[in-house]
Design an enzyme around this catalytic site. Structure first.
Site, PDB file in Angstrom:
ATOM      1  CD  GLU A  45       7.773 -71.706  -5.903  1.00 39.08           C
ATOM      2  OE1 GLU A  45       6.663 -71.176  -6.052  1.00 39.08           O
ATOM      3  OE2 GLU A  45       7.934 -72.877  -5.473  1.00 39.08           O
ATOM      4  CG  ASP A 105      15.335 -58.215  -5.334  1.00 39.38           C
ATOM      5  OD1 ASP A 105      15.459 -57.907  -4.128  1.00 39.38           O
ATOM      6  OD2 ASP A 105      14.850 -59.300  -5.715  1.00 39.38           O
TER       7      ASP A 105
END
Length: 465
Positions: free
Chosen positions: A116, A232
């Protein structure tokens, strides 16, 4: 008989030869006109004859043959076959192009959760129609109140553009029963580098490091050529299959850029440990250099299995960077003092603090390898090496050469059946907020309680306006 008077404009005497020539021309024009009229009449007669032969006029119908009624008695129309019996009317259907709707998520069988992150929950699933194993990413939309989030739209858009062997492949987008249940179906990849490091006894070999770095640079060069910033890049977003191939994933912070670059871009991008110094100092105009700094951090992590800068806050992160690479000066980084948060930090400037300690931290690197790492981790973004220049660097041409992908070792896949959540790595910024990092206020102050904070390396940072 009186002769016709001459025109008062006619000053020349009549020439009999000219009069004869004019008379002959007039007769020739009359002859040509008569031939043209005759041909028109012959063509009209021929057309009338052919029309009369093909039509079947009736003596009882006063209408022209072409206007014969179509609803006349069928018995008057000669036919060799009897008319078909009346039946129900059928609607004719024709194939036409249309926008294909999204399939339902029920077409995939959920197997197990993988991880997650800030923008979604990734699971392993099986396509019920083909039996293929895929990765199913559920976008986090429950907290959204203003429609579909721009981050998810950018992720879908960039994944549709980025078709590259070293970038994760987006297969389709599927929906659940509600509008906030949106899933991205991607290829399933067995490992991510961050989890793989935790199970490896030793780092990758130099030849393997070169292969992985080349694949990462190839994907980054493709993105930058297509005006896309990932924003990222980190080891947990680099997936690796059992054939030695790297796949760049998680485009939740990616966006398209332009030249000249847009102004007032958000600076809260890139996970803290991989964030470049210009972003930490509040730069709002940046470009491809932020991705290249992240690649430098990944390169160092490939060599040691440990992140090179593990800060807890933005101030701690910038302190660790300056401790290793040296406090910037106007010579090493011209104009850095004009960045919004640079004046809020005060560092002692001595030969010990302005010199770089990078070489002593990586003694295993060759001269070419150290040159590449130092140019990737250059404080001045204007001097930072580009992806195209990295692909041409001599580091990849010296011994040992990059290992072939099929010669890579294989590892057991933890994503195959084990639920895991990365708790030792900070998450990417979400929604323009630096969660758990500490951050700068709108007026330049750092949002911690004290006005001074002692951080590693012996630096005293004076915080505030």
């Amino acid at each position: 008989m009186a002769t016709k008077p001459k025109s008062r404009w006619d000053t020349a005497e009549d020439d009999p030869a000219d009069l004869a020539r004019l008379k002959a021309e007039k007769e020739s024009r009359k002859h040509l006109k008569a031939q043209k009229d005759r041909r028109k009449a012959e063509a009209a007669a021929t057309l009338a004859t052919s029309t009369a032969s093909t039509s079947e006029p009736t003596t009882s119908s006063p209408h022209h043959p072409k206007r014969r009624k179509l609803d006349e008695d069928a018995s008057s129309i000669p036919s060799s076959t009897p008319p078909p019996p009346p039946g129900p009317l059928k609607l004719l259907r024709f194939e036409a192009p249309e926008i294909a709707p999204c399939r339902h998520v029920d077409n995939y069988e959920l197997l197990n959760h993988i991880e997650e992150g800030s923008y979604g929950i990734v699971s392993r699933a099986r396509d019920t129609s083909t039996g293929e194993i895929v990765a199913l990413k559920k976008l986090k939309l429950e907290r959204e109140k203003d429609g579909f989030p721009i981050t998810s739209l950018r992720e879908i858009q960039t994944l549709m553009i980025c078709k590259h062997p070293n970038i994760i492949n987006l297969r389709e987008v599927v929906m659940g029963d509600r509008l906030d249940q949106v899933y991205l179906v991607m290829d399933f990849i067995e490992h991510d580098l961050k989890t793989l490091f935790s199970s490896m006894q030793e780092p990758f070999l130099p030849s393997e490091t070169k292969t992985l770095l080349l694949q990462l640079i190839s994907a980054t060069h493709f993105m930058h050529t297509n005006w896309i910033l990932h924003r990222d890049l980190k080891t947990s977003n680099l997936l690796m299959n059992n054939r030695g191939q790297i796949k760049v994933a998680d485009f939740g912070l990616a966006r398209l850029i332009s030249d000249p670059p847009q102004k007032h871009l958000t600076r809260l991008v890139v996970t803290l440990w991989y964030r470049s110094p210009e972003l930490l100092l509040g730069a709002k105009e940046y470009g491809r250099e932020v991705d290249m700094w992240s690649i430098g951090c990944i390169f160092a992590e490939l060599l040691t299995k440990e992140p090179i800068f593990k800060g807890t806050t933005e101030v701690d992160q910038i302190s660790k960077i300056f401790t290793l690479l040296g406090v910037p000066t106007e010579a090493s980084w011209p104009g850095y003092r004009r960045l919004p948060h640079a004046k809020s930090l005060t560092f002692p400037r001595t030969p010990a603090t302005t010199g770089s300690q990078l070489r002593s931290k990586f003694p295993m690197l060759t001269n070419q390898g150290f040159d590449l790492l130092s140019r990737l981790l250059c404080l001045d973004p204007a001097r930072r090496i580009t992806a195209e220049e990295v692909l041409k660097h001599e580091y990849f041409r010296e011994e040992p050469r990059p290992k072939r992908e099929e010669m890579f070792p294989t590892f057991p896949s933890k994503a195959g059946g084990e639920k895991r959540r990365r708790r030792d790595t900070p998450e990417a910024p979400r929604g323009g907020e630096g969660e758990g990092e500490g951050g700068w206020g709108e007026e330049g102050q750092f949002l911690v309680g004290a006005q001074e904070e002692e951080v590693g390396g012996g630096f005293m940072l004076k915080l505030g306006r």
